[in-house]
Scaffold this motif. Sequence first.
Motif, PDB file in Angstrom:
ATOM      1  N   LEU A 187     -34.667  60.348  90.098  1.00 26.32           N
ATOM      2  CA  LEU A 187     -35.293  61.471  89.397  1.00 26.32           C
ATOM      3  C   LEU A 187     -35.035  61.400  87.897  1.00 26.32           C
ATOM      4  N   ALA A 188     -33.812  61.076  87.504  1.00 23.10           N
ATOM      5  CA  ALA A 188     -33.503  60.954  86.081  1.00 23.10           C
ATOM      6  C   ALA A 188     -34.295  59.829  85.438  1.00 23.10           C
ATOM      7  N   ILE A 189     -34.435  58.711  86.154  1.00 26.09           N
ATOM      8  CA  ILE A 189     -35.231  57.593  85.634  1.00 26.09           C
ATOM      9  C   ILE A 189     -36.681  58.025  85.453  1.00 26.09           C
ATOM     10  N   ALA A 190     -37.224  58.746  86.433  1.00 28.53           N
ATOM     11  CA  ALA A 190     -38.617  59.192  86.350  1.00 28.53           C
ATOM     12  C   ALA A 190     -38.852  60.059  85.124  1.00 28.53           C
ATOM     13  N   LEU A 191     -37.886  60.903  84.780  1.00 28.36           N
ATOM     14  CA  LEU A 191     -38.022  61.783  83.616  1.00 28.36           C
ATOM     15  C   LEU A 191     -37.955  61.014  82.302  1.00 28.36           C
ATOM     16  N   GLN A 192     -37.518  59.758  82.342  1.00 28.48           N
ATOM     17  CA  GLN A 192     -37.424  58.954  81.128  1.00 28.48           C
ATOM     18  C   GLN A 192     -38.781  58.500  80.603  1.00 28.48           C
ATOM     19  N   TYR A 193     -39.864  58.828  81.321  1.00 30.14           N
ATOM     20  CA  TYR A 193     -41.206  58.411  80.896  1.00 30.14           C
ATOM     21  C   TYR A 193     -42.081  59.600  80.510  1.00 30.14           C
ATOM     22  N   THR A 194     -41.520  60.806  80.516  1.00 31.36           N
ATOM     23  CA  THR A 194     -42.301  61.995  80.188  1.00 31.36           C
ATOM     24  C   THR A 194     -42.408  62.179  78.681  1.00 31.36           C
ATOM     25  N   ASP A 195     -43.151  63.187  78.290  1.00 31.46           N
ATOM     26  CA  ASP A 195     -43.459  63.442  76.885  1.00 31.46           C
ATOM     27  C   ASP A 195     -42.212  63.497  76.014  1.00 31.46           C
ATOM     28  N   GLY A 196     -42.186  62.655  74.993  1.00 28.46           N
ATOM     29  CA  GLY A 196     -41.109  62.669  74.020  1.00 28.46           C
ATOM     30  C   GLY A 196     -39.845  61.964  74.427  1.00 28.46           C
TER      31      GLY A 196
END
Length: 336
Positions: free
Chosen positions: A140-149
Amino acid sequence: MMRKALRIGVLAVIIAISGTAAVYVATRDDNEIMAVSASSIPAGAAATGGYTYERLDNPPRTIVRDSAGAQLASFTDGSRTVMLTGPSRTFTESRFTKVTVTSTAWIRLAPQEWSAGAEKNTWFTDWLPKTVGDTSADVLAIALQYTDGAADQMSKKLRVGGDASFGPDSAEGRLEKSDFYDYLGVDWDFAGGVHEHAEPMRARSLDCSGFVRMVYGYRSGYPLLGTNTKGPGLPRRAWALSELGPGTEVIHDEKKQATNFSALQPGDILFFNLEPQLGSQVSHTGIYLGIDSDGHRRVLSSRKVANGPTFGDAGGVSLIDGAGTYAKAFRAAKRL
């Protein structure tokens, strides 16, 4: 679409048997908290001995508890995805939604697929004690590394993470075209002699299935295929992940809106038919993030309108319940 740059940093990573709090945050220059925070491990979750095991159904799985009876992990038959109990984290994406997602679920890949009785295997007795309490970046943390900003994540001089765009439309008339190797900007050799060239115009871009393959495949270590066929890895497109891909089916595709969410857990791969005019085959995929602060179920996926991965509401609310675009299109789910 232009995106604002953020600096994502780790303010503290201090999780131990004592239950000391950990904090992961993304900050701007004014130090406003933007992304992820985590609180202390819940009581009982730090115990690493005296395990007990409970078998449950729908889907068949093994629950591991510590000596105090607290759930430490859930292993699903036929799946490598493990849901571990860890520090409570809150995910935010302020540009596209005001809601947040708070969860104690940490999702990691076990060395091999689970089966009943696997707690007796050497890999399990070696792996679980090392993994309980681990606060390094999970799925989940890795996935959030590609979101806006999101700030760039570097490995051996290669940009492996950071704000991703969706990518330009395909000349073939479909949107699934920007894969993980396009984002990385490197050519890729798959098993079976399949060679793919990274397209410069798709650098730092991930389509919906490319995003799933980046997070679970390139970053987390699940094998990847270069084709849309059945095999020991993740195929390329959303429909192939659903129909031919590995993992445990937790919601069967009945070719209509799925409304029973009881089997879902964070990290599950979700499938949608956003183009019903073209038939019943799914055309979109994403990662289940969990229940948001409004009590609704959120999906994190890469989409054109938001120009990349998001669990926000640009181009339709990112919910699988209710009457929104993605809820109506929700069809099936798998646990890798």
